[in-house]
Structures are given as C-alpha cells and as structure tokens.
Design a protein around this motif. Structure first.
Motif, short mmCIF file in Angstrom:
data_model
loop_
_atom_site.label_atom_id
_atom_site.label_comp_id
_atom_site.label_asym_id
_atom_site.label_seq_id
_atom_site.Cartn_x
_atom_site.Cartn_y
_atom_site.Cartn_z
N ILE A 10 44.30 45.33 52.78
CA ILE A 10 45.37 44.73 53.57
C ILE A 10 44.91 44.69 55.02
CG2 ILE A 10 47.77 44.93 54.32
CD1 ILE A 10 47.46 44.38 51.29
N ILE A 12 45.95 42.91 58.60
CA ILE A 12 46.96 42.15 59.32
C ILE A 12 46.53 42.02 60.77
CG2 ILE A 12 49.38 42.08 60.05
CD1 ILE A 12 49.97 43.83 57.55
N ILE A 17 48.33 37.81 57.61
CA ILE A 17 47.58 38.64 56.67
C ILE A 17 46.39 37.87 56.10
CG2 ILE A 17 49.05 38.09 54.69
CD1 ILE A 17 48.64 41.19 53.98
N THR A 87 44.28 49.92 53.91
CA THR A 87 44.00 49.28 55.19
C THR A 87 42.73 49.91 55.73
OG1 THR A 87 45.30 50.90 56.42
CG2 THR A 87 46.43 48.87 55.73
N LEU A 131 54.83 41.01 59.33
CA LEU A 131 54.34 39.68 58.96
C LEU A 131 55.25 38.63 59.57
CD1 LEU A 131 52.03 38.61 57.17
CD2 LEU A 131 53.63 38.55 55.27
#
Length: 132
Positions: A10, A12, A17, A87, A131
C-alpha cells in the motif's frame, strides 16, 4: 472455501494510491503477489515489488497495514482472496516490469476500476481520510 493468499504493498502519495494493471487484464490491483514456498511475508513482498515495479522496499520501514478478504476476481464463486497488506518506503524509480503493463495513481473516484478486495481497502482508506 478455497483461499488465495496474497500480499500487497500500500503506497499512498498526495491522496492517491499506487495501483497496477497486468497484461491482458482490465482491472487494477495493488502491487504484490503470492509467496513462494517457505518465504516470509517481507521476502515475498519485496521480491514481487522488485519484479513488478523495479524498486526495492526499505526493510526497516515496512509495516503491517491490515488483512482484507473478498471474493477473488476472475475465480468461481466461493474462491476468496486474503490480502495481507504492508506499507513501507522504497528506493529506485517505479516503472512497470514483468507482467505489469501499466502503473497508475488512483483516487477514490476510481474505485470501480479495482478488484473486490481492493474496493474494501479503498473504502477503508477513504473513511480514514487517506484517499482523495
């Protein structure tokens, strides 16, 4: 019920994303993949990310993000995907490699373009204000 065990990264940035589209596919998926025999989560994820995106995950920055489950895309009803997400920072320049045809940065407005399990993650990220 059959379960497909996958790992995902993940990433971001600026409310978007990172996502990828494999050759011959129409949906986008978070980068990652399946582990090979006896691989740890980190070993499998870092191998997949290097193969797909030509970057190296920085080991000491990789953190567990969450595990999500949904009907597996392009599989018979009852086949579930279990996506364990992490992450972490990376070194290098992200570019499509191996089976990846396209690398994109998606917002919540792109939710319908991703797999069912990714949609669950999109919803969670949106609810958390992560997001756009």
């Amino acid at each position: 019920m059959k379960t497909i065990d996958k790992l995902a990264w993940i990433e971001i940035k600026d409310g978007q994303i990172l996502s990828t589209r494999s050759k011959g596919r129409t949906k986008y998926y978070f980068p990652g993949g399946k582990r090979e025999a006896e691989e740890s989560d980190f070993a499998a994820l870092s191998r997949e990310i290097a193969e797909e995106l030509t970057v190296q995950l920085v080991p000491e920055t990789v953190n567990y993000f969450g595990t999500f489950r949904a009907q597996a895309d392009q599989h018979p009803e009852g086949v579930e995907v279990k996506m364990t997400c992490y992450t972490g920072h990376y070194t290098g320049t992200i570019q499509a490699a191996s089976e990846i045809e396209e690398v994109v940065w998606l917002t919540y407005a792109d939710r319908e373009k991703v797999s069912a399990v990714d949609q669950i993650i999109f919803d969670w990220l949106n609810a958390e204000g992560l997001l756009n």
